[in-house]
Scaffold this active site. Structure first.
Site, short mmCIF file in Angstrom:
data_model
loop_
_atom_site.label_atom_id
_atom_site.label_comp_id
_atom_site.label_asym_id
_atom_site.label_seq_id
_atom_site.Cartn_x
_atom_site.Cartn_y
_atom_site.Cartn_z
N PHE A 63 -9.89 2.77 -0.11
CA PHE A 63 -7.96 3.69 -0.18
C PHE A 63 -7.08 1.70 -1.21
CE2 PHE A 63 -9.22 6.86 2.44
CZ PHE A 63 -10.30 7.31 1.82
N LYS A 64 -7.80 0.70 -1.57
CA LYS A 64 -7.13 -0.05 -2.02
C LYS A 64 -5.60 -0.06 -1.23
CE LYS A 64 -9.24 -1.24 -5.91
NZ LYS A 64 -10.23 0.05 -5.50
N ALA A 66 -2.21 0.35 0.38
CA ALA A 66 -0.70 -0.97 -0.72
C ALA A 66 0.15 -0.37 0.17
CB ALA A 66 -0.80 -1.01 -2.16
N THR A 71 3.26 3.23 7.40
CA THR A 71 2.84 3.90 6.30
C THR A 71 1.33 4.11 6.19
OG1 THR A 71 3.88 4.85 5.30
CG2 THR A 71 2.08 5.29 4.30
N GLY A 173 -18.00 -4.92 -9.85
CA GLY A 173 -17.87 -5.83 -11.36
C GLY A 173 -19.23 -6.32 -11.66
N GLY A 175 -22.63 -5.31 -13.65
CA GLY A 175 -23.48 -4.45 -14.50
C GLY A 175 -22.32 -3.55 -15.26
N GLN A 177 -19.42 -3.56 -15.54
CA GLN A 177 -18.01 -4.32 -16.30
C GLN A 177 -18.58 -5.75 -16.35
OE1 GLN A 177 -14.59 -3.87 -12.98
NE2 GLN A 177 -15.77 -2.91 -12.12
O1 NUP Z 1 -11.58 -5.55 -8.34
C1 NUP Z 1 -11.92 -4.22 -7.75
N1 NUP Z 1 -12.94 -3.56 -8.99
C2 NUP Z 1 -13.74 -3.35 -8.61
O2 NUP Z 1 -14.76 -2.16 -9.15
C3 NUP Z 1 -12.23 -3.62 -6.38
C4 NUP Z 1 -12.89 -2.35 -6.70
N2 NUP Z 1 -12.39 -2.08 -5.11
N3 NUP Z 1 -13.70 -1.90 -7.12
C5 NUP Z 1 -14.44 -0.60 -7.18
O3 NUP Z 1 -15.75 -0.95 -7.08
C6 NUP Z 1 -14.49 -0.06 -7.93
O4 NUP Z 1 -13.05 1.42 -7.71
C7 NUP Z 1 -15.88 0.51 -8.39
O5 NUP Z 1 -15.85 1.99 -7.10
C8 NUP Z 1 -16.69 -0.05 -7.88
C9 NUP Z 1 -17.22 -0.76 -9.23
O6 NUP Z 1 -17.82 0.37 -9.66
P1 NUP Z 1 -18.40 0.20 -10.95
O7 NUP Z 1 -17.98 -0.71 -11.93
O8 NUP Z 1 -19.70 -0.52 -10.25
O9 NUP Z 1 -18.35 1.38 -11.30
#
Ligand code: NUP
Length: 216
Positions: A63-64, A66, A71, A173, A175, A177
């Protein structure tokens, strides 16, 4: 945290039906699943409880978080009560906000992952200048678990050098990304992988080929 096959599935599908269809095929290869806003906003926080119970896995909720400390604490309490084993928390909000999540986790025997630098290109504008400071803050706070980018290995290496070899670092990141699984594991303990698995024509084949590529 121990992660089977060093792969955490990012379960960013939009229904429990899709989640079950995928997990029925691939859950034998995994014991840790990350659930974030896509599935929880679509299906409710029960998705966390259901996936955990039905597939007997650890759940990291992404849920990052922040917000202000008060809260953050409510978000952490509710998430852990739903069955999450760990919660990903943003570091840029500062130590008091992070500490409120850590306190909630400690009370319930759960864990917090501190997000340092994100993996997408835009992270270089605002987050990158402070991401190593965030890692240092985590160390000062005694945090054990971190998230860092597989898309910038020089940055991941720096994060590892700050947090030390005994901290636990997970890395998204890979694959889709652009990050490489094996190279990422030079610095990270486990990979977070979503689309390369759940969008693959054959998720089992995709997962097996990633596992093959990282075995040494
Ligand atoms: O810096 C971040 N990058 C990232 O992609 C932090 C994350 N939490 N994520 C999460 O990792 C993103 O929201 C997704 O759920 C997962 C990467 O998914 P994919 O790029 O392999 O589909």
């Amino acid at each position: 945290m121990e992660v089977k096959n060093k792969i955490i599935l990012a379960l960013d599908v939009l229904s429990m039906d899709q989640a079950r269809e995928l997990l029925d095929e691939i859950s034998d290869y995994l014991d840790t699943i990350k659930i974030g806003y896509p599935l929880v906003l679509a299906e409710g926080l029960e998705a966390v409880t259901q996936v955990k119970e039905e597939y007997q896995c650890k759940i990291i909720t992404d849920f990052k978080v922040a917000d202000i400390p008060a809260t953050n604490q409510k978000i952490a309490n509710v998430t852990f009560q739903a069955g999450a084993d760990a919660l990903i928390v943003h570091g840029f909000v500062g130590p008091d906000s992070v500490a409120s999540c850590v306190e909630s986790a400690e009370k319930q025997g759960k864990e917090v992952f501190l997000l340092t630098e994100m993996s997408h290109p835009g992270a270089s504008q605002f987050l990158q200048p402070v991401s190593m400071d965030i890692a240092h803050m985590g160390v000062e706070m005694g945090i054990q678990n971190y998230v860092g980018p597989s898309t910038r290995l020089d940055r991941l290496e720096k994060i590892r050098s700050i947090i030390g070899k005994d901290s636990f670092l997970i890395s998204p990141g890979v694959g889709t990304q652009g990050g490489d699984p094996k190279d990422t594991l030079k610095f990270a303990d486990a990979l977070i992988i979503g689309r390369s698995i759940y969008l693959a024509p054959d998720p089992v084949e995709s997962l097996e080929s990633i596992i093959d590529s990282i075995e040494f």
